[in-house]
Design a protein around this motif. Structure first.
Motif, short mmCIF file in Angstrom:
data_model
loop_
_atom_site.label_atom_id
_atom_site.label_comp_id
_atom_site.label_asym_id
_atom_site.label_seq_id
_atom_site.Cartn_x
_atom_site.Cartn_y
_atom_site.Cartn_z
N PRO A 22 -19.22 -16.90 -45.52
CA PRO A 22 -18.06 -17.05 -44.64
C PRO A 22 -16.76 -17.22 -45.43
O PRO A 22 -15.69 -16.86 -44.93
N SER A 23 -16.87 -17.73 -46.65
CA SER A 23 -15.64 -17.98 -47.44
C SER A 23 -14.89 -16.68 -47.75
O SER A 23 -13.68 -16.70 -47.92
N ASN B 203 -11.66 -17.56 -36.21
CA ASN B 203 -11.10 -17.96 -37.51
C ASN B 203 -11.40 -19.43 -37.80
O ASN B 203 -11.79 -19.78 -38.92
N GLU C 263 -20.84 -24.37 -45.86
CA GLU C 263 -21.44 -23.69 -47.02
C GLU C 263 -21.03 -24.37 -48.33
O GLU C 263 -21.87 -24.58 -49.22
N ASP C 264 -19.75 -24.73 -48.44
CA ASP C 264 -19.28 -25.45 -49.64
C ASP C 264 -20.07 -26.75 -49.83
O ASP C 264 -20.49 -27.08 -50.94
N ASN D 196 -15.09 -20.01 -38.39
CA ASN D 196 -15.46 -19.47 -39.70
C ASN D 196 -15.07 -20.43 -40.82
O ASN D 196 -15.77 -20.56 -41.83
N TYR D 197 -13.94 -21.11 -40.62
CA TYR D 197 -13.52 -22.12 -41.61
C TYR D 197 -14.55 -23.27 -41.66
O TYR D 197 -14.91 -23.74 -42.75
N SER E 230 -13.53 -8.79 -34.70
CA SER E 230 -13.29 -8.85 -36.13
C SER E 230 -13.93 -7.61 -36.75
O SER E 230 -15.15 -7.53 -36.85
N LYS F 229 -14.49 -4.68 -39.64
CA LYS F 229 -14.43 -4.22 -41.03
C LYS F 229 -14.74 -2.73 -41.00
O LYS F 229 -15.47 -2.27 -40.12
N PHE G 280 -27.74 -22.81 -47.86
CA PHE G 280 -27.00 -22.64 -46.61
C PHE G 280 -27.82 -21.87 -45.57
O PHE G 280 -27.61 -22.01 -44.37
N MET H 201 -15.03 -14.09 -45.63
CA MET H 201 -14.79 -13.43 -44.35
C MET H 201 -13.67 -14.09 -43.56
O MET H 201 -13.44 -13.75 -42.39
N GLN H 202 -12.97 -15.04 -44.16
CA GLN H 202 -11.90 -15.72 -43.42
C GLN H 202 -10.77 -14.74 -43.12
O GLN H 202 -10.26 -14.09 -44.02
N THR H 203 -10.41 -14.60 -41.84
CA THR H 203 -9.29 -13.76 -41.45
C THR H 203 -8.36 -14.59 -40.55
O THR H 203 -8.58 -15.79 -40.37
N PHE I 263 -17.70 -22.99 -40.97
CA PHE I 263 -18.89 -22.46 -41.66
C PHE I 263 -18.65 -22.47 -43.18
O PHE I 263 -19.56 -22.76 -43.96
N THR I 264 -17.41 -22.17 -43.58
CA THR I 264 -17.06 -22.20 -45.00
C THR I 264 -17.21 -23.61 -45.57
O THR I 264 -17.79 -23.80 -46.64
#
Lengths: 265, 265
Positions: free
Chosen positions: B217-218, A178, A188-189, A181-182, A121, A123, A198, B220-222, A184-185
């Motif tokens: 992470p929100s 991916n 965090e939410d 990471n969702y 990934s 950037k 978090f 960084m979602q790919t 983790f999202t």
């Protein structure tokens, strides 16, 4: 003696183009003769950074390169491949960098085509020291060797992968990166909703991942699902329900069931 | 001046007991007077390692400690709490270490009860330098301060968390650690099936996690789900179907849909 390649054109100025360009530029054997980009801002910035030239008009693309690296978004690739057909000499090496497109998307452009797929990934702000496994392919042995030399000069992990294998690597990448990471999202939410920092979760996440250096994740599965700790599962679900977090509750229920089925086998 | 605590008994010789004991033993202020364990093998090994004594008969548990730390599995805790009721002086501090049990499970044992919940996936083989956020609670202020002192001596991240907050931390931990570990397991299984070395995925996983040190992470979602790249999604699903990987296909479809719904919001 095989003809060696050294002059490179990079088409694109996004994340992958930037990191590949920077990594290649560090190797004295290769010269990046120009960056080809429609986006003048990112193109100029990248060309300046690696002391190369910028070409913004594809019809004026340099004819002297040995290899053209097309590092653009998946959806741009088919259109761009069509255009490049008119402007690149038919014997030059041309490669793309995506996991899901076939090598054959380039077949009208040249007789020497290939792929350099970075399984990472990336950037444009990524550190130059980011580890990037590269999967390469080519339509003939000579091209494969030349692409392999280039790939080995910027990565310590290079392997061959045809269209099918790249697609499978991409599936694995989606699952482990991916999808996690969702999660983790969602975590965090949930922390935000519950007024929990978090940051407290980061050491746990890092430890979960660190262990995979030495241990298979399949034997590191812990938690109420694999323990069949129905009390805790019910308690967790009740809270998610009470807080009206239906998305998180759905994911919790689904993955708990999947984990139980998986490890029952 | 508050009475300070320094003599500690640890009940348990599993993963959490071992790491807490080792971390506490490094601090000269505290003395672990004994390890209480039914399992002679792990108990003896832990007691030897930290130069403490082993007690295998709970009715002979030391009466001189200031604090008793019950670090046993969730399912053992209720039964053990009942037994300890008979053998621990009523004014000593007693704490448990689990996220999902109430502090009140200890209420018949002593007038000074509490919790020290380590938010980390701990193995007895874990490095002593593993970072362990500790969440503490107590039924009175004096006990809270004494537990807090002890917690601060072994962790740089200590916070207060009542029953409800610990339960919520546990939910977050399950989501980000247990569930993502399951995805890593599916990824590894898929790699095995497809004859791909799972090692190639590790740099990607590490990068996904490393970024959370600085970035949510929100953002960084790919991947194909958030890009709404239906071609790639269909291609991936077709392969999973062809390979008869119905579990992975289920998870792929479910999470792809969830990601799309989440980021559409």
């Amino acid at each position: 003696m095989e003809r060696e390649i050294n002059k490179i054109v990079i088409i694109g100025s996004g994340n992958v183009a930037t990191i590949l360009a920077k990594k290649i530029q560090k190797n004295k054997h290769y010269t990046i003769v120009e960056i080809v980009a429609r986006n003048i801002q990112t193109g100029k910035s990248l060309a300046d950074e690696i002391h190369s030239l910028l070409c913004t008009d594809i019809s004026k693309i340099s004819q002297i390169a040995d290899i053209y690296i097309v590092a653009v978004q998946d959806k741009t690739l088919p259109i761009l491949a069509n255009e490049l057909n008119n402007y690149i000499p038919k014997d030059k090496i041309i490669v793309h960098t995506t996991g899901s497109a076939s090598i054959n998307i380039l077949k009208n452009i040249s007789s020497n085509i290939g792929v350099i797929y970075p399984l990472q990934s990336i950037k444009s702000s990524s550190s130059l020291y980011i580890e990037i496994p590269l999967f390469i392919d080519a339509n003939n042995e000579k091209t494969k060797i030349q692409i392999s030399d280039l790939a080995n000069s910027i990565s310590s992990k290079v392997d061959i992968a045809n269209d099918e294998k790249r697609l499978k690597l991409h599936i694995a990448a989606v699952i482990v990166s991916n999808f996690s990471n969702y999660l983790f999202t969602l975590g965090e939410d949930f922390c935000k909703t519950e007024n929990i920092s978090f940051e407290y979760l980061l050491p746990l996440i890092e430890e979960t991942v660190r262990r995979m250096q030495t241990t298979s994740p399949s034997i590191m599965q812990t938690g109420p699902a694999i323990r069949a700790d129905q009390n805790t599962i019910d308690l967790h679900k009740r809270i998610l329900k009470k807080e009206n977090l239906s998305e998180t509750l759905d994911v919790y229920s689904f993955l708990t069931e999947k984990i139980q089925q998986h490890f029952e086998k």
